[in-house]
Design an enzyme around this catalytic site. Structure first.
Site, PDB file in Angstrom:
ATOM      1  N   CYS A   7       0.843  -1.200   0.000  1.00 20.76           N
ATOM      2  CA  CYS A   7       0.000   0.000   0.000  1.00 20.76           C
ATOM      3  C   CYS A   7       0.879   1.252   0.000  1.00 20.76           C
ATOM      4  O   CYS A   7       1.542   1.535  -0.990  1.00 20.76           O
ATOM      5  CB  CYS A   7      -0.971  -0.018   1.175  1.00 20.76           C
ATOM      6  SG  CYS A   7      -2.346   1.154   0.975  1.00 20.76           S
ATOM      7  N   HIS A  40      -3.670  -5.367   1.293  1.00 27.49           N
ATOM      8  CA  HIS A  40      -3.355  -5.730   2.664  1.00 27.49           C
ATOM      9  C   HIS A  40      -3.844  -7.150   2.949  1.00 27.49           C
ATOM     10  O   HIS A  40      -4.765  -7.648   2.300  1.00 27.49           O
ATOM     11  CB  HIS A  40      -4.061  -4.785   3.645  1.00 27.49           C
ATOM     12  CG  HIS A  40      -3.576  -3.378   3.617  1.00 27.49           C
ATOM     13  ND1 HIS A  40      -2.342  -3.009   4.080  1.00 27.49           N
ATOM     14  CD2 HIS A  40      -4.185  -2.233   3.194  1.00 27.49           C
ATOM     15  CE1 HIS A  40      -2.199  -1.696   3.959  1.00 27.49           C
ATOM     16  NE2 HIS A  40      -3.300  -1.205   3.414  1.00 27.49           N
TER      17      HIS A  40
END
Length: 514
Positions: free
Chosen positions: A341, A436
């Site tokens: 991310c 994630h």
């Protein structure tokens, strides 16, 4: 006094990371095992560790885990207000799972009336659906400077007549003073709601502690209903970034054990969703160290750049610390670097951010052929895919959008080393993804780590018969619930609630009526 038939109870703490999240998770599992339909609740989190519910809304990671402990589907009602710190003076606000502007430091004490309304409405929704709501406070209820606008500690308890359990971490020291001081600082009306004290992380002979507990009860009138022992093998998703990696190694990574894999996780100032590396840390033979030391990073087999709530600010910090140069050297030498991310975004050639950091266009680390642009709309998703035949389920929380740059002039095609990777990119030793939670997929995690090990000449191999990550988490929740059943008088905690003494709780009376 608390309502004699309160719809829930509040677990408050003497400080942040006193054990509130763990106690709530343990109670949720213990009560679920008793047949109750129970829901966790935290009116407001201030955390950059979050999760995406199946309905697409974002909540604190701790409440998501507590719902799993309760064996119910996580919803945004369980954490209606989430504050995600972006700077020391500004937090991004999430209400019922969706972005809702920012909150400045000067507005924190008094500018939250609308957030309180959202939180109370969410609680009312839960109390009509579940047998009991187990609430988690925030920080300490004795923060008198914040009491007037409080809706997560005593403000919540007063609104719904909730009994309050105060837990303190004895490992920090000064536990008796902390408990007494918490009681002493409360207003009389708030103090009347305190029904229990609980000690957390105790090591030693309880009989040595008992005279002190008796004295505190004599002075406050509040009984002790439990002394929870230190549970070495229990570490659960934390919302407190001050405590990243409860499992973390206590020494430098070994430079000689070739049958082990050494992983360095860069502890960014605005680290976000650091729970991504939890599954790496429980893999047999994998040593994980959360660090800011360039020498430790340079000695690792694998370096992980985790998520960040302030990508460009943390990127500048990498350069100031000399870590950007270390990452470049590692990649040039063929040693793996993974960005997740915000960490993935830092690997880009260029970042345009007029939303999160508001810095315009800045150069990235240049380790992946991508450009990142920050959009006003936040991406919240639960994607799935495959990598080399292994199924991967994940979640996304980000404003930055990464786009593959075309080959430089004179190159007619991508270099063979550039390949897709979980909706991101892989260029030789450098890997990046917006997803994630990928390492919670056991087969993928072990297969990918095998590739990493071979790249660095490590002899590490996965232990295929080791428990999977989800299984280990379930074991921890059950271990925690077992410890509470043994060392905490749960019936005493429940006595002031509608499922307390004298109520029919054998099969979850409210759930049977629906």
């Amino acid at each position: 006094m608390p309502s004699p038939s309160a719809s829930g109870l509040l677990v408050a703490g003497t400080s942040s990371d006193a054990g509130k999240s763990v106690l709530v998770a343990g109670l949720c599992r213990a009560l679920a095992r008793r047949g109750l339909r129970v829901a966790p609740f935290k009116a407001q989190n201030m955390s950059n560790n979050s999760m995406v519910c199946l309905d697409g809304g974002e909540i604190g990671r701790a409440q998501y885990l507590q719902a799993q402990a309760a064996r119910v589907v996580p919803t945004t009602a369980m954490n209606p207000v989430l504050l995600k710190p972006g700077t020391d003076r500004r937090a991004f606000v999430v209400v019922r799972g969706e972005p809702a502007g920012t909150l400045e430091a000067g507005d924190y004490a008094a500018g939250r009336a609308h957030l309180a309304e959202a939180a109370f409405a969410a609680y009312r929704e839960l109390e009509t659906t579940y047998d009991l709501v187990v609430c988690e406070g925030a920080g300490s209820p004795a923060e008198v400077n914040l009491r007037s606008g409080d809706y997560v500690n005593m403000g919540l308890a007063r609104e719904f007549g909730l009994p309050v359990v105060v837990i303190g971490d004895i490992d920090r020291g000064g536990i008796l003073a902390s408990l007494y001081g918490t009681w002493a600082l409360l207003e009389d009306e708030d103090r009347a709601l305190l029904t229990s004290f609980v000690i957390n992380k105790f090591r030693g002979d309880v009989s040595v502690l008992e005279p002190g507990l008796a004295e505190i009860t004599a002075r406050t009138g509040v009984p002790f209903h439990g002394v929870v022992p230190w549970l070495l093998d229990v570490w659960l998703d934390s919302e407190d970034t001050l405590e990243v990696g409860h499992w973390r190694a206590s020494t430098a990574l070994s430079a000689t054990a070739r049958d082990r894999l050494k992983v360095a996780v860069v502890r960014l100032p605005r680290i976000s969703n650091a729970t991504d590396v939890d599954a790496l840390a429980v893999e047999p033979g994998v040593d994980v160290l959360v660090t800011v030391d360039p020498a430790v990073v340079e000695a690792a087999d694998l370096v992980v750049l985790p998520g960040s709530r302030s990508t460009t600010s943390d990127l500048a910090w990498l350069r100031e610390r000399g870590l950007a140069d270390v990452l470049s050297r590692l990649a040039a030498s063929g040693r793996p670097v993974l960005g997740i991310c915000g960490g993935y975004q830092m690997l880009a050639r260029e970042i345009e951010d007029d939303v999160e950091g508001r810095v315009g266009v800045v150069p990235g680390l240049g380790l992946l052929p991508i450009r990142v642009e920050f959009g006003a709309d936040k991406v919240l998703a639960r994607p799935s895919g495959t990598w080399r035949g292994h199924e991967v389920e994940a979640y996304e929380i980000h404003h930055g959008i990464a786009r593959r740059l075309p080959p430089p002039p004179g190159e007619v095609a991508d270099p063979p080393a550039v390949q897709g990777f979980l909706d991101g990119w892989n260029d030789g030793p450098v890997w990046g993804t917006m997803w994630h939670g990928t390492f919670e997929n056991d087969d993928f995690r072990r297969a990918w780590l095998t590739v990493v090990a071979r790249a660095v000449g490590s002899e590490w191999q996965p232990t295929l018969d080791a428990p999977g990550f989800a299984e280990r988490r379930e074991r921890m929740l059950d271990t925690l619930a077992d410890a509470l059943e043994e060392h905490v008088d749960i019936d005493a905690l429940l006595a002031p609630t509608r499922v307390g003494t004298g109520a029919d709780v054998s099969a979850g009376t409210r759930s049977q009526s629906r």
